[in-house]
Design a protein around this motif. Structure first.
Motif, PDB file in Angstrom:
ATOM      1  N   ARG A  19      41.972  42.660  47.780  1.00  0.00           N
ATOM      2  CA  ARG A  19      43.176  42.906  46.997  1.00  0.00           C
ATOM      3  C   ARG A  19      43.471  41.771  46.013  1.00  0.00           C
ATOM      4  O   ARG A  19      44.274  41.943  45.098  1.00  0.00           O
ATOM      5  N   THR A  20      42.838  40.633  46.193  1.00  0.00           N
ATOM      6  CA  THR A  20      43.148  39.503  45.321  1.00  0.00           C
ATOM      7  C   THR A  20      42.736  39.737  43.870  1.00  0.00           C
ATOM      8  O   THR A  20      43.202  39.041  42.974  1.00  0.00           O
ATOM      9  N   ILE A  21      41.855  40.718  43.599  1.00  0.00           N
ATOM     10  CA  ILE A  21      41.412  40.922  42.218  1.00  0.00           C
ATOM     11  C   ILE A  21      42.035  42.158  41.585  1.00  0.00           C
ATOM     12  O   ILE A  21      41.706  42.498  40.464  1.00  0.00           O
ATOM     13  N   GLN A  22      42.970  42.830  42.284  1.00  0.00           N
ATOM     14  CA  GLN A  22      43.552  44.028  41.714  1.00  0.00           C
ATOM     15  C   GLN A  22      44.279  43.754  40.408  1.00  0.00           C
ATOM     16  O   GLN A  22      44.299  44.599  39.518  1.00  0.00           O
ATOM     17  N   SER A  52      33.491  43.584  46.095  1.00  0.00           N
ATOM     18  CA  SER A  52      34.266  42.408  46.482  1.00  0.00           C
ATOM     19  C   SER A  52      34.142  41.290  45.465  1.00  0.00           C
ATOM     20  O   SER A  52      34.392  40.139  45.777  1.00  0.00           O
ATOM     21  N   SER A  53      33.744  41.613  44.244  1.00  0.00           N
ATOM     22  CA  SER A  53      33.589  40.601  43.211  1.00  0.00           C
ATOM     23  C   SER A  53      34.122  41.128  41.892  1.00  0.00           C
ATOM     24  O   SER A  53      34.533  42.271  41.777  1.00  0.00           O
ATOM     25  N   LEU A  68      31.413  37.242  39.883  1.00  0.00           N
ATOM     26  CA  LEU A  68      32.093  36.198  40.647  1.00  0.00           C
ATOM     27  C   LEU A  68      32.629  36.776  41.946  1.00  0.00           C
ATOM     28  O   LEU A  68      33.451  37.695  41.933  1.00  0.00           O
ATOM     29  N   ALA A  69      32.186  36.255  43.082  1.00  0.00           N
ATOM     30  CA  ALA A  69      32.703  36.686  44.368  1.00  0.00           C
ATOM     31  C   ALA A  69      34.128  36.182  44.543  1.00  0.00           C
ATOM     32  O   ALA A  69      34.525  35.149  43.984  1.00  0.00           O
ATOM     33  N   SER A  70      34.915  36.902  45.338  1.00  0.00           N
ATOM     34  CA  SER A  70      36.326  36.560  45.480  1.00  0.00           C
ATOM     35  C   SER A  70      36.520  35.156  46.042  1.00  0.00           C
ATOM     36  O   SER A  70      37.427  34.432  45.628  1.00  0.00           O
ATOM     37  N   ALA A  71      35.654  34.742  46.987  1.00  0.00           N
ATOM     38  CA  ALA A  71      35.776  33.392  47.537  1.00  0.00           C
ATOM     39  C   ALA A  71      35.523  32.342  46.470  1.00  0.00           C
ATOM     40  O   ALA A  71      36.160  31.277  46.460  1.00  0.00           O
ATOM     41  N   PRO A 101      23.955  36.682  37.064  1.00  0.00           N
ATOM     42  CA  PRO A 101      24.065  35.795  38.222  1.00  0.00           C
ATOM     43  C   PRO A 101      25.182  36.253  39.155  1.00  0.00           C
ATOM     44  O   PRO A 101      26.252  36.662  38.704  1.00  0.00           O
ATOM     45  N   VAL A 102      24.932  36.184  40.438  1.00  0.00           N
ATOM     46  CA  VAL A 102      25.956  36.460  41.442  1.00  0.00           C
ATOM     47  C   VAL A 102      26.410  35.110  41.991  1.00  0.00           C
ATOM     48  O   VAL A 102      25.648  34.418  42.662  1.00  0.00           O
ATOM     49  N   ILE A 103      27.639  34.740  41.669  1.00  0.00           N
ATOM     50  CA  ILE A 103      28.132  33.412  42.020  1.00  0.00           C
ATOM     51  C   ILE A 103      29.062  33.520  43.216  1.00  0.00           C
ATOM     52  O   ILE A 103      30.184  34.017  43.114  1.00  0.00           O
ATOM     53  N   ASP A 104      28.571  33.068  44.371  1.00  0.00           N
ATOM     54  CA  ASP A 104      29.406  33.007  45.557  1.00  0.00           C
ATOM     55  C   ASP A 104      29.847  31.563  45.765  1.00  0.00           C
ATOM     56  O   ASP A 104      29.570  30.686  44.938  1.00  0.00           O
TER      57      ASP A 104
END
Length: 367
Positions: A19-22, A52-53, A68-71, A101-104
Motif C-alpha cells: 500500500r505504500t506505493i498507492q 511490489s515495486s 524500485l522495490a518498496s523496501a 535493473p531491479v533495485i532491492d
C-alpha cells in the motif's frame, strides 16, 4: 479501456502487495504525482505500480527505466547527496546492459558503498554519452542544463551531487561537465562551442574510433572471468558452483589456472582475459590454519589484484566467499556484499541470481 478503469485495476493489483506505493497511482497521465521518496532521488520521474515495486523512468537515467522495490524506496530519504549520486549512476550503469535493473534493498546498500568512479572511467562514459546523443555523423547537439534534456543524464554519469535540487530550481549547473568536455576536446575527440552556460558538442572521427577500440575490450563480451584460489578442495566449488552459476546466467566462464601456464605468461593471460570479460566473479575463499589461539587465514592476494584491476576497468565485480572465511576478508573489501556459501549448489544458485540482477541475463542462457 478507459483511463479510470485502468487506474482502478492497477490500484487493486498494487494494494494486494504494497500500500505504500498507492499514492503514485492517484491520477492518470504521462507524469504521475511525485512521491517524496522517489523524487528525492530522481527530480523528474514518472512511475507505475508493478507488483511490489514501482517502475520509474526519468531524464536523469537517460533512456533507462528501473524497478524500485518498496523496501528500497523506504531507504531513499535517509541517503545523503553522494549516496544518491552513486545510486543514480549505478542504476544508469546497469541499464547500459540493455535491461531494466531491479533495485532491492541489497542493491541500494551495494551501490552506495561503491568507490567513486575514477577519472578515466568518467572520461570514457562522457565520450559514450556524446556518441549516444549524436543523431547523425557530424551533427552537433546542445547541453544547456535543461533538466528535461540529456544534460540530466550527464549529471548522473558524472555522479553530480544534486543535493536537494528540484526542477523548480531551474537549469542544472553545467560547470561540472566542462572539465571532462575540455579533456575530450584536447584529445580531438569532440568539437565544442561554449555560450552562456551551455555547450554545443559534436563527436569527431578520433572519438568514434576510440569508442570502437573500447568496445573490443569486453563491453559486448559474453564471458565472465573467475578469480579464485586454486586447490583440490576448490575443484567442486569451481566446477559445480562458479562455472555453473555463470553459465546458468547466460555467459561463458573464463578461468586461468596457474597450474597450466608458464609462470612468465600467467599474469599476461589473466589481464587479457579480464579485459575481454563483461564482469568478474572474485571468490575470496582461502586456506585456514587452526591454532590453539585462533584461526589464521592465508589470504590470496592475487584475487584482490584481479578484482581491483577489473574495478579500475569499470567492470562489474561480484564478490563471493565460503562462510568460514568471512573473518579473513580484508577490511577494504568487506564492505561489499559477498555471496557467502557452504556448498557448491548453494553458490551456483546465489551466483546466477546475483549476475542476472547486477549484470543482466546473458545471451547464452538456456531456454
Amino acid at each position: 479501456m478507459a483511463a479510470k478503469e485502468w487506474l482502478f485495476l492497477v490500484r487493486l493489483t498494487v494494494s494486494k502487495f504494497d500500500r505504500t506505493i498507492q499514492k503514485l497511482l492517484s491520477c492518470w497521465g504521462d507524469a504521475m504525482p511525485s512521491d517524496g521518496r522517489i523524487s528525492n532521488l530522481f527530480p523528474i520521474h514518472s512511475g507505475a505500480g508493478q507488483g511490489s515495486s514501482v517502475l520509474v523512468s526519468s531524464p536523469f537515467l537517460g533512456s533507462a527505466k528501473v524497478s524500485l522495490a518498496s523496501a528500497a524506496i523506504e531507504r531513499l530519504p535517509s541517503l545523503n547527496g553522494r549516496e544518491k549520486a552513486m545510486l543514480r549512476r549505478y542504476i544508469w550503469a546497469q541499464a547500459e546492459y540493455g535491461l531494466v535493473p531491479v533495485i532491492d534493498i541489497d542493491a541500494v546498500e551495494y551501490a552506495i558503498k561503491l568507490p567513486s568512479p575514477r577519472f578515466m572511467q568518467l572520461f570514457k562514459d562522457t565520450l559514450r554519452f556524446v556518441e549516444r546523443n549524436t543523431k547523425y555523423p557530424g551533427v552537433s547537439f546542445m547541453l544547456d542544463g535543461s533538466p528535461q534534456s540529456c544534460s540530466a543524464e550527464l549529471a548522473t554519469i558524472l555522479c553530480l551531487d544534486l543535493g536537494n535540487y528540484t526542477t523548480s530550481d531551474g537549469p542544472i549547473p553545467m560547470g561540472f561537465a566542462g572539465y571532462y568536455l575540455d579533456e575530450l576536446f584536447n584529445n580531438r575527440y569532440i568539437e565544442r562551442h561554449d555560450g552562456n552556460g551551455s555547450y554545443q558538442v559534436k563527436l569527431l572521427p578520433p572519438g568514434q574510433m576510440a569508442l570502437e577500440s573500447e568496445d573490443s575490450l569486453g563491453r559486448a563480451s559474453t564471458q565472465g572471468f573467475i578469480a579464485m584460489w586454486f586447490s583440490p578442495e576448490m575443484e567442486a566449488p569451481l566446477r559445480e558452483g562458479l562455472v555453473k552459476g555463470i553459465e546458468g546466467a547466460g555467459y561463458k566462464a573464463a578461468v586461468v589456472d596457474q597450474n597450466h601456464h608458464h609462470e612468465g605468461t600467467v599474469n599476461d593471460e589473466i589481464i587479457a582475459q579480464i579485459r575481454r570479460s563483461k564482469f568478474v566473479v572474485a571468490d575470496f575463499t582461502c586456506d585456514t590454519i587452526d591454532t590453539s589461539a585462533k584461526r589464521e587465514f592465508i589470504v590470496r592476494g592475487g584475487v584482490y589484484f584481479e578484482a581491483g584491476y577489473a574495478l579500475a576497468l569499470g567492470k562489474p565485480v561480484i564478490w563471493t566467499a565460503r562462510k568460514n572465511c568471512l573473518d579473513g576478508l580484508h577490511f577494504d573489501t568487506r564492505q561489499f556484499p559477498h555471496i557467502l556459501w557452504d556448498e557448491p549448489d548453494e553458490l551456483k544458485a546465489a551466483l546466477q541470481a546475483r549476475i542476472e540482477a547486477f549484470v543482466g541475463r546473458g545471451p547464452l542462457a538456456p531456454p
